[in-house]
Motif scaffolding. Structure first.
Motif, short mmCIF file in Angstrom:
data_model
loop_
_atom_site.label_atom_id
_atom_site.label_comp_id
_atom_site.label_asym_id
_atom_site.label_seq_id
_atom_site.Cartn_x
_atom_site.Cartn_y
_atom_site.Cartn_z
N TYR A 9 -4.58 -0.05 16.12
CA TYR A 9 -4.49 -0.02 14.67
C TYR A 9 -5.01 -1.34 14.12
O TYR A 9 -4.82 -2.38 14.74
CB TYR A 9 -3.02 0.14 14.28
CG TYR A 9 -2.73 0.62 12.89
CD1 TYR A 9 -2.78 1.97 12.59
CD2 TYR A 9 -2.38 -0.27 11.89
CE1 TYR A 9 -2.48 2.42 11.31
CE2 TYR A 9 -2.07 0.16 10.62
CZ TYR A 9 -2.12 1.52 10.34
OH TYR A 9 -1.82 1.95 9.09
N VAL A 10 -5.70 -1.30 13.00
CA VAL A 10 -6.15 -2.51 12.32
C VAL A 10 -5.53 -2.48 10.93
O VAL A 10 -5.64 -1.49 10.22
CB VAL A 10 -7.69 -2.57 12.20
CG1 VAL A 10 -8.13 -3.74 11.35
CG2 VAL A 10 -8.32 -2.63 13.57
N GLU A 11 -4.86 -3.55 10.55
CA GLU A 11 -4.24 -3.64 9.23
C GLU A 11 -4.85 -4.80 8.47
O GLU A 11 -4.88 -5.92 8.98
CB GLU A 11 -2.73 -3.83 9.38
CG GLU A 11 -1.98 -3.78 8.07
CD GLU A 11 -0.49 -3.81 8.30
OE1 GLU A 11 0.08 -2.76 8.63
OE2 GLU A 11 0.09 -4.91 8.15
N LEU A 12 -5.36 -4.52 7.29
CA LEU A 12 -6.00 -5.53 6.46
C LEU A 12 -5.18 -5.76 5.20
O LEU A 12 -4.50 -4.85 4.73
CB LEU A 12 -7.40 -5.04 6.05
CG LEU A 12 -8.36 -4.73 7.19
CD1 LEU A 12 -9.59 -4.02 6.66
CD2 LEU A 12 -8.75 -6.00 7.90
N PRO A 13 -5.25 -6.96 4.63
CA PRO A 13 -4.56 -7.19 3.36
C PRO A 13 -5.16 -6.31 2.26
O PRO A 13 -6.36 -6.06 2.24
CB PRO A 13 -4.83 -8.67 3.05
CG PRO A 13 -5.27 -9.28 4.34
CD PRO A 13 -5.91 -8.18 5.12
N GLY A 14 -4.32 -5.84 1.38
CA GLY A 14 -4.78 -5.03 0.26
C GLY A 14 -4.21 -5.56 -1.03
O GLY A 14 -3.07 -5.28 -1.37
N VAL A 15 -4.98 -6.32 -1.78
CA VAL A 15 -4.50 -6.91 -3.02
C VAL A 15 -4.38 -5.85 -4.11
O VAL A 15 -3.39 -5.78 -4.81
CB VAL A 15 -5.45 -8.05 -3.47
CG1 VAL A 15 -5.00 -8.65 -4.78
CG2 VAL A 15 -5.52 -9.13 -2.40
N ASP A 16 -5.38 -5.01 -4.25
CA ASP A 16 -5.43 -3.96 -5.27
C ASP A 16 -5.71 -2.65 -4.55
O ASP A 16 -6.86 -2.30 -4.29
CB ASP A 16 -6.53 -4.29 -6.28
CG ASP A 16 -6.66 -3.26 -7.39
OD1 ASP A 16 -6.15 -2.13 -7.25
OD2 ASP A 16 -7.30 -3.59 -8.40
N LEU A 17 -4.65 -1.91 -4.20
CA LEU A 17 -4.83 -0.70 -3.39
C LEU A 17 -5.72 0.36 -4.05
O LEU A 17 -6.58 0.92 -3.37
CB LEU A 17 -3.48 -0.10 -3.00
CG LEU A 17 -2.70 -0.84 -1.93
CD1 LEU A 17 -1.43 -0.08 -1.58
CD2 LEU A 17 -3.53 -1.08 -0.69
#
Length: 114
Positions: A9-17
């Motif tokens: 799994y790769v999880e990236l930051p999401g400022v504005d989904l």
């Protein structure tokens, strides 16, 4: 099939989904499953990885690299979807690629084989 020791799994930051989901849907055709108001999972992605030890070329953070058969067309799709190209198309021993930032500021790359 899930295997012990493999990247799962790769999880990236999401400022504005909403903006981030719209970008990846338009640029790459990804679909999403929301898990509450502050988390969304993406589908439609395979995963391989590598380590870049070149001090002049390596990213400061993990770099997710996507594939494209037509690199110029994909670069145009990324721009049209609102992505910002941070490194234009260039050649390397395995092919060619470009880097971009998504609406949340994550840097990713897209490559095509030589």
């Amino acid at each position: 099939m899930r295997v012990d020791g493999k990247i799962d799994y790769v999880e990236l930051p999401g400022v504005d989904l909403p903006a981030t989901k719209g970008f990846y849907a338009r640029a790459f055709g990804w679909t999403f499953t929301d898990y509450g108001p502050s988390y969304t999972a993406f589908d439609n992605g395979g995963l391989d990885g590598g380590f870049n030890a070149d001090p002049e070329d390596r990213a400061a953070a993990p770099l997710v690299i996507l594939f494209a058969t037509d690199l110029e067309a994909m670069e145009a799709r990324v721009k049209a979807a609102g992505g910002s190209v941070t490194r234009p198309i260039y050649s390397f021993p395995g092919g060619r690629r470009f880097h971009f930032r998504d609406p949340s500021g994550n840097e990713l790359a897209v490559f095509s084989e030589a």
